[in-house]
Design an enzyme around this catalytic site. Sequence first.
Site, PDB file in Angstrom:
ATOM      1  N   ASP A  72       0.806  -1.221   0.000  1.00 33.56           N
ATOM      2  CA  ASP A  72       0.000   0.000   0.000  1.00 33.56           C
ATOM      3  C   ASP A  72       0.844   1.278   0.000  1.00 33.56           C
ATOM      4  O   ASP A  72       2.083   1.227   0.147  1.00 33.56           O
ATOM      5  CB  ASP A  72      -0.959   0.000   1.199  1.00 33.56           C
ATOM      6  N   ASP A 141      -7.207  -3.428  14.014  1.00 35.75           N
ATOM      7  CA  ASP A 141      -8.587  -3.790  13.649  1.00 35.75           C
ATOM      8  C   ASP A 141      -8.618  -4.982  12.672  1.00 35.75           C
ATOM      9  O   ASP A 141      -9.641  -5.264  12.054  1.00 35.75           O
ATOM     10  CB  ASP A 141      -9.329  -2.583  13.053  1.00 35.75           C
ATOM     11  N   HIS A 143      -7.047  -5.320   9.829  1.00 39.54           N
ATOM     12  CA  HIS A 143      -6.922  -5.061   8.392  1.00 39.54           C
ATOM     13  C   HIS A 143      -5.600  -5.609   7.865  1.00 39.54           C
ATOM     14  O   HIS A 143      -4.573  -5.502   8.514  1.00 39.54           O
ATOM     15  CB  HIS A 143      -7.081  -3.568   8.053  1.00 39.54           C
ATOM     16  N   GLU A 148      -9.602  -2.215   5.221  1.00 38.03           N
ATOM     17  CA  GLU A 148     -10.247  -1.919   6.491  1.00 38.03           C
ATOM     18  C   GLU A 148     -11.481  -2.801   6.693  1.00 38.03           C
ATOM     19  O   GLU A 148     -11.971  -3.418   5.744  1.00 38.03           O
ATOM     20  CB  GLU A 148     -10.661  -0.439   6.496  1.00 38.03           C
TER      21      GLU A 148
END
Length: 347
Positions: A72, A141, A143, A148
Amino acid sequence: MRLIVRQDHEEVASYVAYYVKERINQFQPTQERPFVLGLATGSSPILVYHKLVDFYAAGQVSFEHVVTFNTDEYVGLPKDHPQSYHTFMWNHLFKHVNIKKANVHILDGNASNLDEECRKFEAEIAKLGGIELFLGGIGPDGHIAFNEPGSSLTSRTRVKTLAYETIIANARFFGGDISRVPKLALTVGVATVMDAREVMVVITGAHKSLALAKCVEEGVNHMWTVSAIQMHPKGLIVCDEDATLELHVKTVKYFKSIEHVHHSIIGPHNLGLQGNLLRNMVDTNQAAKRRRRLMLQSLLNNDDEKSEEEDEEKKAAAAAVEEAGKKRKRSNSTYWEETSAALDVNP
Ligand code: GLP
């Protein structure tokens, strides 16, 4: 899926770096057939990259024929910004090894057409025949890359809005100021990662323990996108003890017991890097027993009447058996020393 638990971040990094090095070396990449490696950013893989740099410096691995794709990049952050993933990758890994610039692929978060940039990235991966090994990390979380919660598990490289939790988590890299954290990123999709022939995810720290528990003990769920690894035929998670805090003790013991069976009962010399059984397995105990029996026999048969010649022959045969055993033991123990140093298991 395999879950490897190590004591701390340092030991996780040793395991992962050794694994990546061995996978590259075993692949024996060439210009025509490069090793295609997916890479992540974040604090988790930093130590892995530093250890890979050490391996490179020691002449134990070459990146000459390695092609990389990063997970990313932030949108709108200049490439040379200290917190861009471009800067990160060059500082921690690429500038210290012999990788060719043309073989490095990092999404351009400043491209005039972001959708086109993402499409090109996928096409480039496909052109190279897919990714061999994807080394990923996760956010608290759950991801993977920047997928996400709620991301489609069939997603591909695209523009993504960051979750508030991720913006807060990453503010530490922007002087703790959430207003300075980019709110958009380009990221490979969950399916882009899962299409790799092997996926390895590094999870360290207590703050990721809930995500690890969701990923390992519960079902595949788009709210914890890393859980898609359950569907992968060659998924491997390497975590530290802190990250196991939310797992059941039974789960942790179960995965540790698999490793115990591998190393203590089947024997590391009979196992490939990916936990596969090697052909021509050696039963260490049987071989040792046979050697002892032969030696004993040769001692008991020691007859004074027999010619010196016969004696010499027997001695030579016993010595040959002994030497063969020693040789095998030596190669096993070299393998074992190397493996156990990296994998931290006791013989
Ligand atoms: C960011 C990156 C992810 C990475 C995660 C982990 O969110 N986009 O690809 O896995 O950070 O970060 P850290 O290792 O610092 O916890």
